[in-house]
Scaffold this active site. Structure first.
Site, PDB file in Angstrom:
ATOM      1  N   GLU A  57       0.845  -1.197   0.000  1.00  0.00           N
ATOM      2  CA  GLU A  57       0.000   0.000   0.000  1.00  0.00           C
ATOM      3  C   GLU A  57       0.877   1.242   0.000  1.00  0.00           C
ATOM      4  O   GLU A  57       1.994   1.201   0.506  1.00  0.00           O
ATOM      5  CB  GLU A  57      -0.861   0.044   1.279  1.00  0.00           C
ATOM      6  CG  GLU A  57      -1.817  -1.098   1.429  1.00  0.00           C
ATOM      7  CD  GLU A  57      -2.486  -1.138   2.818  1.00  0.00           C
ATOM      8  OE1 GLU A  57      -3.387  -1.970   3.005  1.00  0.00           O
ATOM      9  OE2 GLU A  57      -2.088  -0.345   3.699  1.00  0.00           O
TER      10      GLU A  57
ATOM     11  N   LYS B  46       2.371   4.437   1.448  1.00  0.00           N
ATOM     12  CA  LYS B  46       2.560   4.919   2.817  1.00  0.00           C
ATOM     13  C   LYS B  46       2.349   6.425   2.793  1.00  0.00           C
ATOM     14  O   LYS B  46       3.231   7.185   2.386  1.00  0.00           O
ATOM     15  CB  LYS B  46       3.965   4.565   3.309  1.00  0.00           C
ATOM     16  CG  LYS B  46       4.208   4.954   4.768  1.00  0.00           C
ATOM     17  CD  LYS B  46       5.584   4.482   5.221  1.00  0.00           C
ATOM     18  CE  LYS B  46       5.780   4.630   6.716  1.00  0.00           C
ATOM     19  NZ  LYS B  46       5.580   5.963   7.226  1.00  0.00           N
TER      20      LYS B  46
ATOM     21  N   GLU C 180      -4.906   7.269   7.775  1.00  0.00           N
ATOM     22  CA  GLU C 180      -3.940   8.364   7.789  1.00  0.00           C
ATOM     23  C   GLU C 180      -4.641   9.610   7.262  1.00  0.00           C
ATOM     24  O   GLU C 180      -5.265   9.564   6.197  1.00  0.00           O
ATOM     25  CB  GLU C 180      -2.750   7.977   6.894  1.00  0.00           C
ATOM     26  CG  GLU C 180      -1.579   8.929   6.953  1.00  0.00           C
ATOM     27  CD  GLU C 180      -0.573   8.634   8.079  1.00  0.00           C
ATOM     28  OE1 GLU C 180      -0.821   7.738   8.914  1.00  0.00           O
ATOM     29  OE2 GLU C 180       0.448   9.332   8.119  1.00  0.00           O
TER      30      GLU C 180
ATOM     31  N   GLU D  28       5.411   8.570   1.244  1.00  0.00           N
ATOM     32  CA  GLU D  28       6.746   8.339   1.786  1.00  0.00           C
ATOM     33  C   GLU D  28       7.373   7.049   1.302  1.00  0.00           C
ATOM     34  O   GLU D  28       8.538   6.792   1.568  1.00  0.00           O
ATOM     35  CB  GLU D  28       6.605   8.185   3.306  1.00  0.00           C
ATOM     36  CG  GLU D  28       6.920   9.380   4.122  1.00  0.00           C
ATOM     37  CD  GLU D  28       6.938   8.974   5.585  1.00  0.00           C
ATOM     38  OE1 GLU D  28       7.926   9.257   6.243  1.00  0.00           O
ATOM     39  OE2 GLU D  28       5.970   8.346   6.054  1.00  0.00           O
TER      40      GLU D  28
ATOM     41  N   LYS E 103       2.206  -5.732   3.675  1.00  0.00           N
ATOM     42  CA  LYS E 103       1.514  -6.430   4.755  1.00  0.00           C
ATOM     43  C   LYS E 103       1.092  -7.846   4.364  1.00  0.00           C
ATOM     44  O   LYS E 103       0.659  -8.078   3.244  1.00  0.00           O
ATOM     45  CB  LYS E 103       0.252  -5.644   5.151  1.00  0.00           C
ATOM     46  CG  LYS E 103       0.513  -4.211   5.535  1.00  0.00           C
ATOM     47  CD  LYS E 103      -0.780  -3.453   5.778  1.00  0.00           C
ATOM     48  CE  LYS E 103      -0.501  -2.000   6.168  1.00  0.00           C
ATOM     49  NZ  LYS E 103      -1.721  -1.209   6.330  1.00  0.00           N
TER      50      LYS E 103
ATOM     51  N   ARG F  81       5.009  -3.800  17.080  1.00  0.00           N
ATOM     52  CA  ARG F  81       5.810  -3.484  15.906  1.00  0.00           C
ATOM     53  C   ARG F  81       6.106  -4.828  15.272  1.00  0.00           C
ATOM     54  O   ARG F  81       6.936  -5.582  15.748  1.00  0.00           O
ATOM     55  CB  ARG F  81       7.093  -2.768  16.334  1.00  0.00           C
ATOM     56  CG  ARG F  81       7.847  -2.112  15.221  1.00  0.00           C
ATOM     57  CD  ARG F  81       9.014  -1.303  15.752  1.00  0.00           C
ATOM     58  NE  ARG F  81       8.618  -0.035  16.365  1.00  0.00           N
ATOM     59  CZ  ARG F  81       8.193   1.028  15.683  1.00  0.00           C
ATOM     60  NH1 ARG F  81       8.105   0.981  14.368  1.00  0.00           N
ATOM     61  NH2 ARG F  81       7.848   2.135  16.311  1.00  0.00           N
TER      62      ARG F  81
HETATM   63  P1  AMP Z   1       6.505   5.236  10.885  1.00  0.00           P
HETATM   64  O1  AMP Z   1       5.814   6.376  11.597  1.00  0.00           O
HETATM   65  O2  AMP Z   1       7.648   5.674  10.028  1.00  0.00           O
HETATM   66  O3  AMP Z   1       6.837   4.090  11.824  1.00  0.00           O
HETATM   67  O4  AMP Z   1       5.477   4.613   9.835  1.00  0.00           O
HETATM   68  C1  AMP Z   1       4.280   4.059  10.224  1.00  0.00           C
HETATM   69  C2  AMP Z   1       3.172   5.045   9.984  1.00  0.00           C
HETATM   70  O5  AMP Z   1       2.853   5.184   8.611  1.00  0.00           O
HETATM   71  C3  AMP Z   1       1.854   4.611  10.568  1.00  0.00           C
HETATM   72  O6  AMP Z   1       1.809   4.856  11.944  1.00  0.00           O
HETATM   73  C4  AMP Z   1       0.848   5.439   9.790  1.00  0.00           C
HETATM   74  O7  AMP Z   1       0.685   6.688  10.433  1.00  0.00           O
HETATM   75  C5  AMP Z   1       1.546   5.700   8.475  1.00  0.00           C
HETATM   76  N1  AMP Z   1       0.888   5.088   7.293  1.00  0.00           N
HETATM   77  C6  AMP Z   1       0.703   5.699   6.119  1.00  0.00           C
HETATM   78  N2  AMP Z   1       0.113   4.901   5.220  1.00  0.00           N
HETATM   79  C7  AMP Z   1      -0.108   3.717   5.854  1.00  0.00           C
HETATM   80  C8  AMP Z   1      -0.685   2.469   5.438  1.00  0.00           C
HETATM   81  N3  AMP Z   1      -1.141   2.259   4.197  1.00  0.00           N
HETATM   82  N4  AMP Z   1      -0.739   1.468   6.364  1.00  0.00           N
HETATM   83  C9  AMP Z   1      -0.263   1.658   7.627  1.00  0.00           C
HETATM   84  N5  AMP Z   1       0.294   2.801   8.053  1.00  0.00           N
HETATM   85  C10 AMP Z   1       0.381   3.832   7.178  1.00  0.00           C
END
Ligand code: AMP
Length: 649
Positions: free
Chosen positions: A279, A281, A347, A446, A451, A465
């Site tokens: 997906e 991000k 998000e 990003e 998954k 995590r």
């Molecule tokens: P990080 O903050 O770098 O650990 O990345 C994880 C974060 O990415 C999550 O907590 C979400 O806020 C964000 N995120 C964005 N798109 C997705 C997605 N498709 N699935 C899960 N998390 C996502």
């Protein structure tokens, strides 16, 4: 052992404090668990009504996170209260603080020298809980004065070690090294033993203890709310908790998190032979939307059935409804007929109305956090849904991701610029993933989230995590290394052009096992002049005279920062690589396999952005730092040693 702790009477605070001292006196986790559970057993025998209050005081929170009642009184206010209650001058107190560092200990020492003619009533768990709550709730004009009065009142009744833990509690950190999950383990043991005792059965076996612990951990991860769990434990018993305490709208759960990866090959290795999805991000703010329609046909114990519920929560379970009234106002349009209740993981991303596309994260940050009226919203957001945790009265966390997604697709519909499903492909080929990653970056994302789709490995794992979710950020691919979220704990005055601001900063990661902040690097790169001015103004407010006793930093001939700060501000920082150094303390004891006592430090750290959606305790953990260090190719080839991820319950 406490003569005035009689069955049914309020628990003397001194009894709890004696246990705190025992817990503080050992660094061994199992011993901490055992002190905790012994005390809780006594509570269960003598004053079970106060179990909830005791747990609150042990984790130093007086209400569930989302109620937003926080301790954390500033140092200067506490000093004022200590001075006034012990008849000391601020000057001598400050002097002593410079030497001792721990306000709690100072308060305790100051108390011991006092004798009072008419001693106030001894503190009880209940009176301390109420006192702390009242102080935390004080607001408005003259608030500071009333807080000081409240603190003084409690201090004047404190004896022995009580003042120490009162003050530390007020500061926001008990420093017992008692992690939340240690309390969960202690509580599960106390309850299972107590239940057997009460039923006149023999002591529970090791298997039963382990089962009780697993039960409580699982329930707590779905419903992190002791206000609901504790009364249920009393009512139905710990082994029946699962049916009584399920995820429910209105109680935010800790989100599932992803492990970082550095290459597509790592992903295809991990998911070899399994079905997985990629997906986009999105680069915004994680939001968990909770909804129950007014007069929904399913009844919820804690929700006003007539009014229903509509709330937005952050990744650390704070309520964000005041920040996102526009989301709540639009919800109705996104759901399909027949959807009465849900919890959606998504998000929120800043949205450009004219160009009809998502905007970078920085835009979202300019949005006000409070008191926004839906019609006054300047920075519009589009919500990207990627997971469904609850639907029409039922938790879905134990359905496969493939099933959860199917349910999400049929229960919601996209509305341009307001709501959309996270763009996804279920492809497998390296080339396809590569192309999708590039596409995601062009769309201001990003990178990718990858998954697991089927089997119990794809269940939603709150607060974990997990390796079943991998993140692939585009920057990782450039080979320029890891990004970490770190707490600013000190600074150095600038030189040359930068004399009126801080020129560089001392950063730390967080160790949830010890509840300490551990230094990891100095940073002076990546800041514009404007940003430095802004940070100077912002951080000035948090300056303190001495490092907190829970800052682990190098001393000796290591250069010390010019100023220290309260742990408040979190930044995202990138680094080219991680190395061991005697000058820094991050992940000390976890990363250095040669046992030379070196910590991990960042080489060439660069400031990326502020992370005001993260609290200091959500910073990158010492365990993650150790993992990042060990995952570097050079290190991997040298040594192998597993690291616990202590984030989980
Ligand atoms: P990080 O903050 O770098 O650990 O990345 C994880 C974060 O990415 C999550 O907590 C979400 O806020 C964000 N995120 C964005 N798109 C997705 C997605 N498709 N699935 C899960 N998390 C996502």
């Amino acid at each position: 052992a406490y003569p005035d702790w009689k069955a049914g009477a309020s628990i003397p605070y001194a009894a709890l404090v004696a246990t705190f001292s025992l817990i503080e006196s050992t660094t061994k986790r199992l011993e901490k668990v055992s002190h905790t559970s012994l005390f809780l057993r006594q509570v269960l025998r003598l004053t079970p009504d106060e179990l909830l209050l005791v747990i609150h005081l042990m984790i130093n929170r007086i209400a569930a996170d989302y109620e937003g009642i926080e301790l954390g009184i500033g140092e200067s206010l506490l000093m004022k209260a200590i001075c006034e209650s012990c008849g000391r001058t601020l000057a001598t107190l400050k002097e002593e603080h410079k030497q001792i560092g721990d306000l709690g200990e100072i308060a305790q020492k100051s108390r011991n020298t006092q004798t009072t003619l008419f001693p106030p009533k001894p503190l009880t768990v209940r009176s301390v809980h109420t006192g702390l709550r009242d102080i935390a709730l004080v607001k408005g004009d003259g608030g500071q004065g009333r807080k000081v009065d409240g603190i003084k009142k409690m201090l004047s009744a404190a004896k022995g070690d009580e003042a120490k833990f009162l003050v530390r509690g007020l500061e926001g950190k008990l420093r017992l090294g008692l992690a939340d999950r240690t309390v969960i383990v202690g509580l599960s043991q106390a309850v299972i033993v107590h239940e057997a005792e009460k039923a006149g059965k023999k002591a529970p076996s090791l298997e039963q203890m382990i089962a009780a612990e697993a039960m409580l951990k699982e329930v707590y991860s779905e419903l992190p709310n002791y206000e609901i769990i504790i009364p249920e434990i009393m009512k139905v018993g710990i082994m029946n908790l699962k049916d009584a305490c399920k995820l429910q709208p209105g109680v935010p759960l800790k989100p599932m998190l992803a492990k970082p990866t550095k290459s597509i090959a790592e992903i295809t290795d991990r998911f070899e032979g399994k079905r997985f999805t990629c997906e986009y991000k999105y680069d915004g703010e994680r939001v968990q939307i909770h909804y129950v329609a007014p007069n929904s046909s399913v009844e919820f114990p804690t929700i006003d059935q007539k009014k229903g519920i509509a709330k937005v929560f952050s990744r650390n379970s704070e309520e964000l409804s005041p920040k996102y009234p526009d989301i709540l106002a639009a919800l109705d349009k996104w759901v399909t007929d027949g959807v009465e209740s849900f919890v959606l993981d998504c998000e929120a991303v800043a949205w450009d109305r004219v160009e009809k596309r998502v905007l970078p994260f920085q835009q979202l940050q300019t949005r006000k956090r409070k008191d926004v009226a839906a019609e006054d919203v300047k920075v519009k957001v589009c919500v990207y849904g990627f997971d469904l945790l609850f639907l029409n009265g039922k938790s879905t966390v134990q359905d496969s991701l493939a099933d959860r997604r199917k349910m999400m697709y049929t229960s919601f519909k996209s509305v341009e610029g307001e709501f959309a499903f996270a763009t996804a492909i279920d492809g497998q080929e390296v080339e396809i993933i590569q192309a999708f990653l590039e596409e995601s970056c062009k769309a201001s994302c990003e990178g990718l989230m990858v998954k697991m789709l089927d089997t119990p490995d794809s269940y939603y794992q709150p607060s974990k995590r997990s390796r079943n979710w991998l993140k692939l950020k585009k920057d990782y691919l450039d080979g320029v290394g890891d990004s970490l979220d770190l707490v600013v704990i000190g600074a150095y005055h600038g030189k040359g052009k930068r004399t009126s601001v801080y020129g560089s900063f001392l950063l730390a990661c967080y160790n949830p096992a010890t509840q300490n902040y551990e230094t990891i690097c100095n940073i002076g790169t990546g800041f514009s002049e404007e940003v430095l001015i802004k940070f100077h103004t912002q951080l000035l407010e948090f300056e303190i005279e001495k490092p907190k006793p829970y800052y682990v930093h190098a001393t000796g001939n290591m250069q010390q920062p010019d100023v220290w700060f309260e742990p408040k501000v979190v930044w995202e920082v990138k680094t080219a690589d991680l190395s061991l150094s005697p000058k820094y303390m991050a992940a000390k004891g976890l990363a250095d396999v040669e046992g030379k006592g070196r910590g991990v430090s960042l080489r060439f750290p660069r400031f990326i952005r502020e992370r005001d959606d993260k609290k200091p305790d959500d910073a990158t953990s010492a365990q993650q730092v150790a993992e990042m260090y060990q995952n570097q190719d050079v290190v991997k080839n040298n040594a192998k040693k597993g690291v616990d991820d202590n984030f989980e319950y």
